[in-house]
Design a protein around this motif. Structure first.
Motif, PDB file in Angstrom:
ATOM      1  N   VAL A  46       0.832  -1.199   0.000  1.00  0.00           N
ATOM      2  CA  VAL A  46       0.000   0.000   0.000  1.00  0.00           C
ATOM      3  C   VAL A  46       0.871   1.256   0.000  1.00  0.00           C
ATOM      4  CG1 VAL A  46      -1.734   1.287   1.284  1.00  0.00           C
ATOM      5  CG2 VAL A  46      -1.909  -1.187   1.104  1.00  0.00           C
ATOM      6  N   PHE A  48       3.958   1.664  -1.163  1.00  0.00           N
ATOM      7  CA  PHE A  48       4.528   1.872  -2.500  1.00  0.00           C
ATOM      8  C   PHE A  48       3.474   2.410  -3.447  1.00  0.00           C
ATOM      9  CE2 PHE A  48       8.062  -1.140  -1.455  1.00  0.00           C
ATOM     10  CZ  PHE A  48       9.087  -0.260  -1.753  1.00  0.00           C
ATOM     11  N   SER A  49       2.294   1.801  -3.346  1.00  0.00           N
ATOM     12  CA  SER A  49       1.204   2.203  -4.225  1.00  0.00           C
ATOM     13  C   SER A  49       0.885   3.690  -4.024  1.00  0.00           C
ATOM     14  CB  SER A  49      -0.012   1.340  -3.936  1.00  0.00           C
ATOM     15  OG  SER A  49      -1.138   1.866  -4.575  1.00  0.00           O
ATOM     16  N   ARG A  50       0.804   4.063  -2.762  1.00  0.00           N
ATOM     17  CA  ARG A  50       0.412   5.430  -2.478  1.00  0.00           C
ATOM     18  C   ARG A  50       1.474   6.417  -2.950  1.00  0.00           C
ATOM     19  NH1 ARG A  50      -1.031   9.021  -3.162  1.00  0.00           N
ATOM     20  NH2 ARG A  50      -2.152  10.677  -2.097  1.00  0.00           N
TER      21      ARG A  50
END
Lengths: 99, 617, 326, 164
Positions: A46, A48-50
């Protein structure tokens, strides 16, 4: 807070989970450790995604959560079965694979 | 020329065809009799081809028909094919004749065998004939050696034909091993010879010898080695012990082995390489002395036997000694001539003995007696064979024996000559002992009613009888126009030779007549007179015992030593290695705790090391 | 009023309001049940017994707090709080009027469902911590039942979500301006019935109250609790029911829409929620308890397939209507 | 200190503390409860990362689902037998050493790398984006996941079936 902070947190939680998996004698406790490790993986995904602005990581986190739930259900079913057969859930005594 | 070789090849290949068809077409083999017919058909064709080949080569022209084989270094190391000349084709004819007659005879003799066994028998027979022919026609040492071994194999198979009988199986193995002992010598000799001359080919090597290009150094060893092979095959002292035991096979097989194949192979080998042996006179002298000694020894042994087949077997050994002596004396042709005549009458004798055994169901002489009246045909035939063997004029054996005696005398070997004279006397004695005991003495109590053999057995007997009488008659009447060079003629001994030889033979007959027919001389007294000798003979001069003892001491001792070595050294090393493996396995397996956690632990440690390495590097 | 104060004041107000409402909801249920059974119900304390909840609360506060010796003390003590907290949290997502709520999350309904699922943890803590066979059996049954009924509950609640096209609760309320979803042809009625059934089960109320079945397990997981802790558990339970009632009113009954001025909206909403609550209570007092296996069978073999089919049908309808409009 | 940082540190403390409690506490049931707390803390972290949907899913599935199942397993294996199995551990020292060194190494690697601390703005509703991505780009893995879950559930049912 930067990405580093989240990753560090995840790493620490992961290693705590690893410690649990290595040291615990009860099969269910080992499962708890595994849950912790997977959880930290989700934090990583999450984070990294954000920070990259890409939703893919979150999708993967969703997948991971689903897989984890399945794994937990299956693992606990196995634990119950094990207990039924061997009257114990102590991992030390589940060493039929011993060479 | 090539066309001439083709007939010899055809004679050879027809037996191969017979063997392959009978051996490979299993249903045919199982049927027995049809297989026998097919095999006999091949044998008859082979005989016809052999006769034609002989006819073509009688003038002394040689034809070679070879195909390249075993390529080495870009050239042919050796070839395979046929070398047809006067000597080989006449030998081929003898082999084909005896093989054919034996096969026909076997049809009657083995009529009680189960079909499958009969088929097997004929397969062996065809292979045997093929092997012997291949040996006879071999153009080089390699093919010769291969066929030589095949002959040994076939004799093993046929001697052990009744493999359910322990004696037969043991005899087969004994024959195989003892001849193998000689074969080792032959193989070494061939290889050494190839090393010296660089060729396996007989003609090429003969050329080398005649041009004097072959180095003489070490040649004695080579010829001695080759002679060793002949000693084993032709049952010379001390390797003769297998031949009497080979009687365990069916009688027609004995006829085949004694007359045309197997034992003659050794003599034939020496005859074929006569030019080589001529270079080593010391070995030739050895050959002569051993031959004479064998002849005497076997003759003495033959006098003490009660088994009709054993008497004949020892007589074969004795006669082989005769041939060897002639070759040793330097007159190989004389030996070869005796080989041919002997082949005919010994086949006759064995097949006759087979007829007797077939009728009486016993090998023992005391069980027989008075058979002349019941089996007149057999009696006549057997008598012809016996007279021929004893060397009575007008019969085939007389001529060749005369020739050998003359040759030995001419070779200047007085000792062997005297021995051979004594052997001639003994030969006549023991053969007529058999004749009197079997055919004329008071009949033993018979349960059975012996009668003359059936047609299939009688026909070959008559053919052989006519031949063995006919050869003698032909040469006696047609004069000394023998087909064997002028040297032979010149070697004819002094004038007193013939009377002395015939006299000794007649003396032997007379003694046998007096002892066993008229019973004027008591057989027991005679035996007592030769007490020690007789005892020795009955013990077969302890040669078998010596072999046994040698086997016990040397072979078993060696085996024990090897066994000890294997058990304690080799196994010890292996045990140490395996124990070490087990211990280390035990130690290593503690790593496999079977606990998944420990494996996770290992993964974590591995990851840690990897990270450390990456970060520190 | 400074801007930053609002996030502090709003929860405070809501929390107190909820506690007040919940207190009187118990009275409402008791009166309603009494009428159903031709009784009067609480009548003595205050006019028509209106002060009864206050008296009960005071009584419970004054009772001795008993902790069983064999109890797992920390767990036992924490259980009521853990039980109550999610029940209170669920109100955070509910908008009581346009713009009137603690947090109008864009995934509001999902959050509501997630938080309400947490209730089971407290329940289990209570059952385990008491170290009492009845309590543990009760907790076990609760696990079975809650896990089984969470799915139909979520799926039936998703039907209005699909119709409205948003997870935000206020959007769902807005979408019913013209037509309450309960009146949506076929789909609405079916979804509402399934929702009510699932709610009754998820709230562990009769006829699905096997986890506290008095005749079998005395009082279920709270058998060892007394005094204020008992009060907290009761509070949590009623709060949960109330939350579910608000959710039902919001999802199917148009939330705050109603005649009259805009400020009447929260009142309308409360009335609708009370209607849902009374509906559940009506069911509770009308049916007999069914067995464990029957409950599970009903969930897995009837409700779950039905809600799934309904969801599928709704999806088809939504797609069909969208393409039809377009 | 911003609100986010404050939240992060609080949640981190909760998360690490409860995680440690999970692996260290002797009482298995307590460990599970600590795990529930850790998972809830993780949900909070997700909220900090603007992933409300994931936070909700986390609570719904993890905290609600897994914890109940685990408790169920504990009850079936331990409490109903009537004996209390105390939680024991083995090679604690070496395990701790390995874990700490590993954590240190990983953190060192994280710190070494040039990592961004700027959040790229996400356009649109994250939940809707996740839904769209799942049903477009990752539709095949999604279906496979459904299959895996089905197989897993059937396996679980098979394993835990009543003894015949």
């Amino acid at each position: 807070m930067g990405l580093q902070a989240y990753l560090t947190l995840a790493a620490i939680v992961f290693c705590i989970g690893l410690f649990g998996v290595i040291t615990r004698r009860n099969t269910i406790s080992i499962l708890l450790g595994i849950e912790l490790m997977l959880n930290s993986v989700n934090i990583n995904l999450v984070a990294f995604s954000r920070f990259s602005g890409d939703v893919t990581g979150m999708v993967f986190a969703v997948f991971t959560i689903c897989i984890t739930v399945t794994e937990a259900a299956l693992g606990l079913a196995i634990v119950i079965l094990l207990f039924r057969v061997r009257r114990t859930v102590t991992a030390d005594q589940l060493d039929l694979l011993k060479g | 020329m090539t066309g001439d070789g083709m007939f010899a090849l055809a004679a050879l290949l027809l037996h191969a065809l017979g063997f392959l068809v009978v051996a490979l077409v299993v249903p045919l083999r199982r049927l027995g009799r049809p297989a026998a017919y097919f095999s006999i058909l091949c044998a008859v064709g082979s005989l016809a081809s052999a006769l034609i080949a002989w006819q073509r080569h009688i003038g002394g022209t040689a034809s070679r028909l070879v195909w390249a084989w075993l390529p080495a270094d870009g050239q042919t190391l050796t070839s395979v094919g046929v070398l047809a000349d006067a000597e080989s084709t006449i030998m081929l004819t003898l082999v084909a004749l005896v093989a054919c007659l034996v096969q026909v005879y076997s049809l009657g003799y083995l009529s009680d065998e189960p079909p499958a066994a009969l088929g097997r028998y004929y397969a062996y027979q065809s292979l045997f004939a093929f092997s012997m022919m291949g040996l006879v026609l071999a153009p080089n040492f390699v093919q010769l050696f291969i066929c030589w071994e095949l002959v040994g194999l076939c004799s093993y198979l046929l001697i052990g034909f009744y493999y359910q009988k322990p004696e037969a199986a043991r005899a087969a193995v004994k024959a195989f091993w003892i001849t193998k002992a000689g074969d080792v010598g032959l193989l070494i000799g061939i290889v050494l010879l190839w090393h010296q001359s660089g060729t396996f080919d007989l003609l090429e090597m003969q050329g080398l010898v005649e041009s004097g290009a072959l180095p003489l150094a070490g040649l004695s060893l080579i010829t001695f080695c080759i002679y060793l092979g002949a000693v084993g095959k032709s049952a010379q002292f001390p390797l003769h012990v297998w031949l009497p035991d080979a009687m365990e096979g069916p009688t027609p097989v004995s006829a085949l082995i004694h007359a045309a194949t197997m034992v003659t192979a050794g003599v034939y080998l020496l005859f074929r390489t006569e030019w080589l042996f001529a270079l080593t006179p010391d070995v030739l002298a050895l050959v002569a002395w051993v031959g004479a000694g064998t002849a005497l020894l076997a003759a003495i042994l033959a006098c003490a036997q009660d088994d009709i087949k054993r008497v004949l077997a020892y007589s074969t050994v004795s006669q082989l000694g005769y041939m060897m002596t002639a070759i040793g004396a330097g007159f190989a042709t004389a030996g070869f001539f005796h080989l041919l005549t002997h082949g005919v009458f010994k086949a006759l004798l064995f097949l006759g003995a087979g007829a007797i055994i077939h009728a009486v169901h016993s090998n023992n002489l005391p069980d027989m007696g008075g058979l002349a009246r019941r089996m007149p045909q057999t009696a006549i035939i057997f008598l012809i064979g016996t007279l021929s063997l004893a060397g009575i004029p007008l019969f085939g054996g007389f001529l060749s024996k005369e020739e050998i005696l003359g040759a030995v005398w001419a070779g200047g070997m007085t000792g062997p000559f005297v021995i051979l004279l004594v052997v001639a006397f003994l030969t006549a004695f023991y053969m007529f002992r058999v004749v009197f005991l079997a055919f004329f003495a008071t009949p033993a109590a018979h349960d059975t009613h012996p009668h003359d053999p059936p047609m299939a057995m009688a026909l070959p007997l008559w053919i052989l009888a006519v031949l063995s009488f006919g050869i003698g008659l032909y040469f006696t009447v047609a004069g000394p126009a023998l087909p064997f060079g002028p040297a032979e003629a010149a070697a004819h001994g002094p004038a007193w030779l013939m009377p002395v030889a015939v006299g000794s033979a007649v003396g032997g007959i007379l003694l046998a007549w007096l002892t066993y027919q008229r019973r004027i001389i008591d057989a027991g007294a005679l035996a007592a007179a030769f007490g020690p000798l007789r005892t020795a003979a009955q013990k077969r001069f302890w040669i078998d015992d010596v072999f046994e003892a040698a086997y016990g001491v040397v072979l078993l001792g060696f085996s024990r030593a090897i066994g000890w070595f294997d058990r304690y050294l080799i196994d010890g090393v292996l045990n140490v290695v395996s124990a070490w493996t087990l211990t280390s396995g035990d130690d290593l397996r503690t790593m496999q705790t079977g606990r998944v956690q420990d494996y996770v632990y290992g993964v974590a440690v591995g990851l840690m090391i990897l990270l450390l390495w990456v970060q520190l590097a | 009023m400074p801007e930053w104060l609002l996030p502090v004041i709003a929860p405070f107000v809501v929390l107190n309001a909820i506690i007040g409402i919940v207190t009187y909801v118990t009275l409402l249920e008791r009166k309603f049940a009494a009428r159903m059974q031709s009784r009067i119900g609480p009548y003595r304390v205050g006019p028509h017994g209106l002060l009864q909840p206050i008296a009960d609360a005071i009584k419970l506060m004054m009772k001795e707090d008993i902790v069983p010796t064999a109890a797992d003390r920390p767990v036992y003590n924490l259980a009521p709080i853990v039980f109550l907290a999610p029940c209170m949290f669920i109100f955070a997502t509910i908008p009581f009027a346009p713009g009137l709520g603690v947090a109008d999350l864009n995934i509001g309904i999902l959050f509501f469902l997630a938080i309400s699922a947490m209730e089971i943890v407290g329940l289990f803590m209570a059952g385990w911590g008491s170290n009492n066979k009845y309590a543990l059996l009760s907790a076990m049954r609760a696990v079975n039942q809650v896990i089984s009924y969470d799915l139909p509950f979520i799926f039936s609640a998703l039907t209005p979500v699909l119709l409205a096209g948003s997870l935000r609760l206020s959007d769902i309320a807005m979408a019913q301006e013209g037509l309450w979803f309960v009146f949506y042809p076929v789909l609405g009625q079916l979804a509402f019935v399934l929702f009510i059934v699932s709610t009754v089960a998820a709230e562990n109320r009769a006829p699905f109250d096997i986890l506290e079945a008095e005749s079998e397990l005395v009082a279920g997981f709270r058998v060892e609790y007394s005094g204020m802790k008992f009060a907290l558990i009761q509070l949590g339970e009623y709060a949960h029911i109330l939350g579910a009632s608000f959710l039902g009113a919001l999802l199917f009954l148009g939330a705050w829409s109603g005649p009259g001025p805009e400020w009447l909206g929260p009142v309308w909403f409360l009335i609708k929620a009370m209607c849902v609550f009374l509906l559940v209570t009506w069911v509770r007092w009308s049916f007999v308890r069914i067995r464990v296996d029957q409950i599970l069978a009903l969930s897995w073999k009837a409700l779950l397939p039905m809600t799934l089919l309904l969801l599928l049908a709704t999806a088809f309808v939504v797609v069909w209507r969208h393409s039809g409009v377009a | 200190m911003t609100g986010e940082a404050l939240g992060f540190y609080c949640l981190s403390a909760v998360l690490v503390g409860s995680a440690l409690a999970v692996v260290l506490t002797k009482n298995l049931f307590h460990a599970v409860l600590w795990l529930a707390l850790a998972l809830t803390g993780t949900a909070g972290i997700f909220l900090l990362l603007d992933a409300e949907f994931l936070a909700a899913v986390q609570l719904l599935l993890y905290a609600g689902g897994i914890v109940t199942v685990v408790v169920f397993a504990i009850v079936v294996t331990e409490r109903l037998v009537g004996e209390r199995i105390s939680q024991t551990s083995r090679h604690i020292a070496s395990g701790a050493a390995v874990s700490i060194v590993l954590a240190g190494l990983v953190v060192k690697a994280i710190m070494a790398g040039p990592l961004t601390s700027i959040r790229t703005p996400m356009t649109g509703d994250v939940t809707a984006l996740i839904g769209e991505t799942v049903l477009t780009r990752f539709v095949l893995p999604f279906e496979l996941l459904a299959l895996v879950m089905l197989a897993g559930l059937m396996g679980a049912i098979y394993f835990a079936r009543p003894e015949d």
